[in-house]
Design a protein around this motif. Structure first.
Motif, PDB file in Angstrom:
ATOM      1  N   GLU A 268       0.955  -1.382   0.094  1.00  0.00           N
ATOM      2  CA  GLU A 268      -0.086  -0.054  -0.199  1.00  0.00           C
ATOM      3  C   GLU A 268       0.965   1.319   0.132  1.00  0.00           C
ATOM      4  O   GLU A 268       0.458   2.413  -0.587  1.00  0.00           O
ATOM      5  CB  GLU A 268      -0.864   0.000   1.356  1.00  0.00           C
ATOM      6  CG  GLU A 268      -1.943   1.307   1.180  1.00  0.00           C
ATOM      7  CD  GLU A 268      -3.036   0.868   0.246  1.00  0.00           C
ATOM      8  OE1 GLU A 268      -3.573   1.951  -0.374  1.00  0.00           O
ATOM      9  OE2 GLU A 268      -3.468  -0.345  -0.055  1.00  0.00           O
ATOM     10  N   GLY A 269       2.239   1.143   0.675  1.00  0.00           N
ATOM     11  CA  GLY A 269       2.844   2.288   0.672  1.00  0.00           C
ATOM     12  C   GLY A 269       3.943   2.738  -0.477  1.00  0.00           C
ATOM     13  O   GLY A 269       4.355   3.754  -0.460  1.00  0.00           O
ATOM     14  N   LYS A 270       3.626   1.742  -1.432  1.00  0.00           N
ATOM     15  CA  LYS A 270       4.497   1.729  -2.604  1.00  0.00           C
ATOM     16  C   LYS A 270       3.806   2.500  -3.497  1.00  0.00           C
ATOM     17  O   LYS A 270       2.499   2.174  -3.675  1.00  0.00           O
ATOM     18  CB  LYS A 270       5.199   0.512  -2.989  1.00  0.00           C
ATOM     19  CG  LYS A 270       6.290  -0.097  -1.920  1.00  0.00           C
ATOM     20  CD  LYS A 270       7.436   0.718  -1.851  1.00  0.00           C
ATOM     21  CE  LYS A 270       8.260   0.055  -0.652  1.00  0.00           C
ATOM     22  NZ  LYS A 270       9.644   0.697  -0.476  1.00  0.00           N
ATOM     23  N   ASN A 271       4.477   3.298  -4.591  1.00  0.00           N
ATOM     24  CA  ASN A 271       3.635   3.752  -5.891  1.00  0.00           C
ATOM     25  C   ASN A 271       3.762   2.804  -6.955  1.00  0.00           C
ATOM     26  O   ASN A 271       4.781   1.875  -7.008  1.00  0.00           O
ATOM     27  CB  ASN A 271       4.521   5.147  -6.055  1.00  0.00           C
ATOM     28  CG  ASN A 271       4.105   6.080  -5.025  1.00  0.00           C
ATOM     29  OD1 ASN A 271       2.868   6.087  -4.469  1.00  0.00           O
ATOM     30  ND2 ASN A 271       5.108   6.998  -4.804  1.00  0.00           N
ATOM     31  N   MET A 272       2.777   3.057  -7.809  1.00  0.00           N
ATOM     32  CA  MET A 272       2.994   2.359  -9.235  1.00  0.00           C
ATOM     33  C   MET A 272       3.039   3.341 -10.498  1.00  0.00           C
ATOM     34  O   MET A 272       2.163   4.141 -10.339  1.00  0.00           O
ATOM     35  CB  MET A 272       2.083   1.308  -9.476  1.00  0.00           C
ATOM     36  CG  MET A 272       2.111  -0.166  -8.597  1.00  0.00           C
ATOM     37  SD  MET A 272       1.262  -1.302  -9.400  1.00  0.00           S
ATOM     38  CE  MET A 272      -0.274  -0.895  -8.842  1.00  0.00           C
ATOM     39  N   ILE A 273       3.877   3.405 -11.348  1.00  0.00           N
ATOM     40  CA  ILE A 273       3.887   4.196 -12.287  1.00  0.00           C
ATOM     41  C   ILE A 273       3.055   3.865 -13.515  1.00  0.00           C
ATOM     42  O   ILE A 273       3.538   2.685 -14.079  1.00  0.00           O
ATOM     43  CB  ILE A 273       5.340   4.624 -12.779  1.00  0.00           C
ATOM     44  CG1 ILE A 273       6.126   4.954 -11.367  1.00  0.00           C
ATOM     45  CG2 ILE A 273       5.470   5.603 -13.695  1.00  0.00           C
ATOM     46  CD1 ILE A 273       5.458   6.076 -10.659  1.00  0.00           C
ATOM     47  N   LEU A 274       2.069   4.365 -14.030  1.00  0.00           N
ATOM     48  CA  LEU A 274       1.336   4.022 -14.774  1.00  0.00           C
ATOM     49  C   LEU A 274       1.446   4.341 -16.285  1.00  0.00           C
ATOM     50  O   LEU A 274       1.085   3.780 -17.347  1.00  0.00           O
ATOM     51  CB  LEU A 274      -0.179   4.172 -14.735  1.00  0.00           C
ATOM     52  CG  LEU A 274      -0.737   3.788 -13.283  1.00  0.00           C
ATOM     53  CD1 LEU A 274      -2.126   4.135 -13.149  1.00  0.00           C
ATOM     54  CD2 LEU A 274      -0.608   2.496 -13.032  1.00  0.00           C
TER      55      LEU A 274
END
Length: 362
Positions: A268-274
């Motif tokens: 949850e605390g990590k980002n994803m780059i779309l």
């Protein structure tokens, strides 16, 4: 109007069995009784983080395999009782985790009698991803037929498939081999090496090895000699490793989204780059490197692929036995919602390795 059961995300973190209308197919659609669907990693992101969901409820399932019940008025290449597999990447009402579904004929493929429906459900999404990545996004020349009748211009050029144990990576190896590429270098867990070599990989390396970079550089002919790579994981550590063997002016295709962590799992605390460009803190590549962000859902922007990939090319490859199912596990115990929950749980807890998770619908 009659209705049927579907498994849908009804709020963040919650899936439920819902009833949805059973509708007649539109002119260019086929109406399918769904027997099996695959559950894939992005669906965990959808359920747990609400990603890719515009509104609730949202039905799950990115592939289907089943039997054609009806066809629309303009459909000529399918008929009732055809056995098909479909790439169910469209809006919620076209998703696969429901008892019946209407699909555009352009995302459907007939399957031979020799292929079971459960095996067929493993194929569409990662086959389309692999084909689109290689022959559209990377602009490798698409053979006029498979196997290719002539070698491509860069047949001996090293091509790295990083994370080739993934089902998308497995199809990339097979397609490159069928297109007569002769220097297919892969990384994967050692448990997958023999199988990947049987698909056409010429060199296989353990991604956990302390000598990975040295081994890859030796395989491609020296440091920074690699010109083409695909990252099937697209996480921080995989991109760094690719950067260490890729030519500064080389090309890397990242299967989106890019994960801020070090694996397919996303906390949850990590980002994803779309989408690209990558944020500077997550981009290890040189400024001159050609970075491609592969988003398979856009494959039908290529009119040739829209017309032929699923309806023509895939059935031909299946009939000839050139493409088949990846390894898979079928979940058929309990009720439909329990099977869906089990499938999502396997992905959440990193218990899926080189196989597809298939859920029985009927």
């Amino acid at each position: 109007m009659s209705a049927h059961a579907a498994i849908a995300v009804t709020s963040k973190g919650v899936i439920e069995t819902i009833e949805v209308p059973t509708e007649e197919p539109q002119d260019d659609e086929i109406y399918v009784k769904v027997e099996y669907t695959a559950v894939i990693p992005p669906e965990v992101y959808m359920v747990d983080r609400g990603m890719f969901i515009e509104s609730y409820p949202y039905i799950l399932g990115f592939t289907t395999a089943g039997t054609v019940m009806k066809v629309g008025n303009n459909v000529e290449n399918f008929k009732p009782n055809d056995r098909v597999t479909t790439y169910a990447y469209g809006p919620s009402h076209n998703k696969g985790m429901q008892q019946y579904v209407n699909q555009s004929s352009s995302v459907c493929a007939k399957i031979p009698d020799s292929l079971s429906l459960e095996a067929a459900a493993t194929i569409p999404d990662n086959f389309v991803c692999a084909f689109y990545t290689l022959f559209n996004q990377l602009s490798l020349p698409m053979p006029s037929s498979f196997p290719a009748s002539v070698d491509p211009p860069l047949a001996d050029t090293p091509i790295l498939i990083y994370g080739a144990g993934t089902t998308a990576g497995q199809y990339m190896i097979r397609l490159l081999h069928l297109a007569h590429y002769k220097n297919i270098i892969v990384t994967a867990s050692t448990m997958h090496h023999e199988y990947l070599r049987s698909l056409g990989a010429t060199h296989a390396f353990d991604y956990r090895s302390f000598t990975l970079i040295e081994d890859l550089n030796r395989a491609v002919g020296g440091p920074n000699k690699l010109s083409v790579a695909v990252d099937c994981i697209s996480a921080i550590n995989t991109m760094v490793n690719i950067k260490d063997v890729l030519s500064p002016t080389g090309t890397v295709a990242l299967l989106m989204p890019v994960k801020e962590g070090i694996s397919l799992n996303v906390d949850e605390g990590k980002n994803m780059i779309l989408d690209l460009p990558l944020p500077a803190k997550l981009n290890p590549f040189e400024k001159e490197t050609n970075i491609i962000g592969v988003r398979t859902f856009f494959y039908q922007a290529d009119p040739v692929l829209k017309e032929k990939l699923m309806p023509v090319i895939l059935p031909d490859l299946l009939e000839k036995g050139l493409i088949g199912a990846t390894p898979y596990r079928v979940l058929d115990q309990g009720n439909l919602q329990q099977r869906a929950e089990q499938a999502l749980g396997l992905h959440r807890t990193n218990q899926v390795h080189g196989e597809k998770i298939i859920v029985k619908i009927h």
